[in-house]
Structures are given as structure tokens and as C-alpha cells.
Motif scaffolding. Structure first.
Motif, mmCIF file in Angstrom:
data_model
loop_
_atom_site.group_PDB
_atom_site.id
_atom_site.type_symbol
_atom_site.label_atom_id
_atom_site.label_comp_id
_atom_site.label_asym_id
_atom_site.label_seq_id
_atom_site.Cartn_x
_atom_site.Cartn_y
_atom_site.Cartn_z
ATOM 1 N N THR A 166 0.697 -1.273 0.158
ATOM 2 C CA THR A 166 -0.026 0.279 -0.038
ATOM 3 C C THR A 166 0.770 1.240 -0.018
ATOM 4 O OG1 THR A 166 -0.284 0.102 2.542
ATOM 5 C CG2 THR A 166 -1.811 -1.080 1.338
ATOM 6 N N HIS A 167 2.154 1.112 0.060
ATOM 7 C CA HIS A 167 3.237 2.224 -0.107
ATOM 8 C C HIS A 167 3.870 2.582 -1.469
ATOM 9 C CE1 HIS A 167 2.863 1.858 4.047
ATOM 10 N NE2 HIS A 167 3.159 0.576 3.877
ATOM 11 N N PRO A 168 3.519 3.821 -1.986
ATOM 12 C CA PRO A 168 4.058 4.129 -3.178
ATOM 13 C C PRO A 168 5.544 4.433 -3.220
ATOM 14 C CG PRO A 168 3.025 6.125 -2.280
ATOM 15 C CD PRO A 168 2.582 4.745 -1.464
ATOM 16 N N ILE A 169 6.200 3.737 -3.823
ATOM 17 C CA ILE A 169 7.991 3.850 -3.876
ATOM 18 C C ILE A 169 8.515 4.676 -4.947
ATOM 19 C CG2 ILE A 169 8.052 1.783 -2.567
ATOM 20 C CD1 ILE A 169 9.112 0.398 -5.265
ATOM 21 N N ALA A 170 7.606 5.031 -5.911
ATOM 22 C CA ALA A 170 7.832 6.046 -7.174
ATOM 23 C C ALA A 170 6.832 6.382 -7.398
ATOM 24 C CB ALA A 170 8.424 5.316 -8.129
ATOM 25 N N ASP A 171 6.813 7.936 -7.594
ATOM 26 C CA ASP A 171 5.605 8.958 -8.039
ATOM 27 C C ASP A 171 6.240 9.634 -9.086
ATOM 28 O OD1 ASP A 171 3.654 10.461 -8.198
ATOM 29 O OD2 ASP A 171 3.299 10.386 -6.013
ATOM 30 N N HIS A 172 5.520 9.655 -10.271
ATOM 31 C CA HIS A 172 6.016 10.503 -11.404
ATOM 32 C C HIS A 172 4.802 11.029 -12.098
ATOM 33 C CE1 HIS A 172 8.522 11.567 -14.931
ATOM 34 N NE2 HIS A 172 7.650 11.023 -15.673
ATOM 35 N N THR A 173 4.973 12.741 -12.408
ATOM 36 C CA THR A 173 3.831 12.901 -13.317
ATOM 37 C C THR A 173 4.298 13.751 -14.512
ATOM 38 O OG1 THR A 173 2.687 13.759 -10.958
ATOM 39 C CG2 THR A 173 1.986 15.063 -13.007
ATOM 40 N N SER A 174 3.854 13.379 -15.498
ATOM 41 C CA SER A 174 4.356 14.007 -16.736
ATOM 42 C C SER A 174 3.315 13.964 -17.693
ATOM 43 C CB SER A 174 5.358 13.397 -17.297
ATOM 44 O OG SER A 174 5.167 11.881 -17.522
ATOM 45 N N ALA A 175 3.649 14.546 -19.022
ATOM 46 C CA ALA A 175 2.729 14.477 -20.184
ATOM 47 C C ALA A 175 2.310 13.113 -20.473
ATOM 48 C CB ALA A 175 3.037 15.242 -21.530
ATOM 49 N N LEU A 176 1.169 12.816 -21.249
ATOM 50 C CA LEU A 176 0.673 11.555 -21.731
ATOM 51 C C LEU A 176 1.640 10.440 -22.299
ATOM 52 C CD1 LEU A 176 -1.774 9.575 -21.718
ATOM 53 C CD2 LEU A 176 -2.276 10.754 -24.222
ATOM 54 N N ASP A 177 2.402 10.999 -23.325
ATOM 55 C CA ASP A 177 3.459 10.163 -23.973
ATOM 56 C C ASP A 177 4.649 9.823 -22.912
ATOM 57 O OD1 ASP A 177 4.122 12.749 -24.078
ATOM 58 O OD2 ASP A 177 5.241 12.644 -26.101
ATOM 59 N N GLN A 178 5.186 10.606 -22.282
ATOM 60 C CA GLN A 178 6.074 10.632 -21.464
ATOM 61 C C GLN A 178 5.583 9.608 -20.244
ATOM 62 O OE1 GLN A 178 7.092 14.662 -20.354
ATOM 63 N NE2 GLN A 178 8.572 14.707 -21.977
ATOM 64 N N ALA A 179 4.474 9.631 -19.772
ATOM 65 C CA ALA A 179 3.917 8.790 -18.524
ATOM 66 C C ALA A 179 3.988 7.445 -19.213
ATOM 67 C CB ALA A 179 2.961 9.321 -18.274
ATOM 68 N N ALA A 180 3.595 7.311 -20.239
ATOM 69 C CA ALA A 180 3.519 5.777 -21.023
ATOM 70 C C ALA A 180 4.814 5.264 -21.042
ATOM 71 C CB ALA A 180 2.772 6.128 -22.420
ATOM 72 N N GLN A 181 5.811 5.761 -21.362
ATOM 73 C CA GLN A 181 7.007 5.523 -21.262
ATOM 74 C C GLN A 181 7.815 5.065 -20.091
ATOM 75 O OE1 GLN A 181 9.385 8.407 -23.652
ATOM 76 N NE2 GLN A 181 8.560 7.966 -25.487
ATOM 77 N N TYR A 182 7.428 6.044 -19.070
ATOM 78 C CA TYR A 182 7.804 5.819 -17.775
ATOM 79 C C TYR A 182 7.363 4.325 -17.307
ATOM 80 C CZ TYR A 182 8.916 6.724 -12.834
ATOM 81 O OH TYR A 182 9.472 6.654 -11.665
ATOM 82 N N GLU A 183 5.947 4.448 -17.407
ATOM 83 C CA GLU A 183 4.990 3.333 -17.099
ATOM 84 C C GLU A 183 5.630 1.900 -17.556
ATOM 85 O OE1 GLU A 183 0.726 1.436 -17.197
ATOM 86 O OE2 GLU A 183 1.198 3.228 -18.279
ATOM 87 N N GLU A 184 5.908 1.873 -18.877
ATOM 88 C CA GLU A 184 6.521 0.729 -19.332
ATOM 89 C C GLU A 184 7.942 0.553 -18.946
ATOM 90 O OE1 GLU A 184 8.265 -0.501 -23.680
ATOM 91 O OE2 GLU A 184 6.505 0.779 -23.808
#
Length: 64
Positions: A20-38
Motif C-alpha cells: 500500500t506504499h508508493p515507492i515511486a511517483d512521477h507526473t508528466s505528459a501523456l506520452d512521457q508517462a506511458a514510457q515511464y510506466e513501461e
């Protein structure tokens, strides 16, 4: 893509969770977020990774 009040760039929040603990938190534009998620899914294959829209705050009491 150009930001304007009628067409704001969509912001996404990607988080990597350890239980239940987030160990990474990243906010960005749609395309960059998709790359980070992958990348996070490859790096942390056994952990939960979420990709959600960033909610924009509205001014309370103001109705248009």
C-alpha cells in the motif's frame, strides 16, 4: 501540441506500489508517462504500477 484553456495537455501520474506504499511517483505528459510506466513495469515486474490522470483542482463555490 499546444496548451490552451480549451485543450490543456493531459497530465498523468505514474506510481509504483510496494503493497500500500508508493515507492515511486512521477507526473508528466501523456506520452512521457506511458514510457515511464513501461520502464517501471520492466524494472519492477512483481510490483503494481498505476497510470492515472492528474485531477485538476477547481475553485470551490465558483459556478459557471
Amino acid at each position: 501540441m499546444t496548451e490552451s484553456p480549451s485543450n490543456p495537455a493531459e497530465q498523468r501520474r505514474v506510481r509504483v506500489w510496494f503493497g500500500t506504499h508508493p515507492i515511486a511517483d512521477h507526473t508528466s505528459a501523456l506520452d512521457q508517462a506511458a514510457q515511464y510506466e513501461e520502464a517501471m513495469r520492466r524494472r519492477f515486474a512483481s510490483l503494481r504500477v498505476t497510470n492515472e490522470p492528474v485531477l485538476t483542482a477547481t475553485t470551490p463555490g465558483r459556478v459557471r
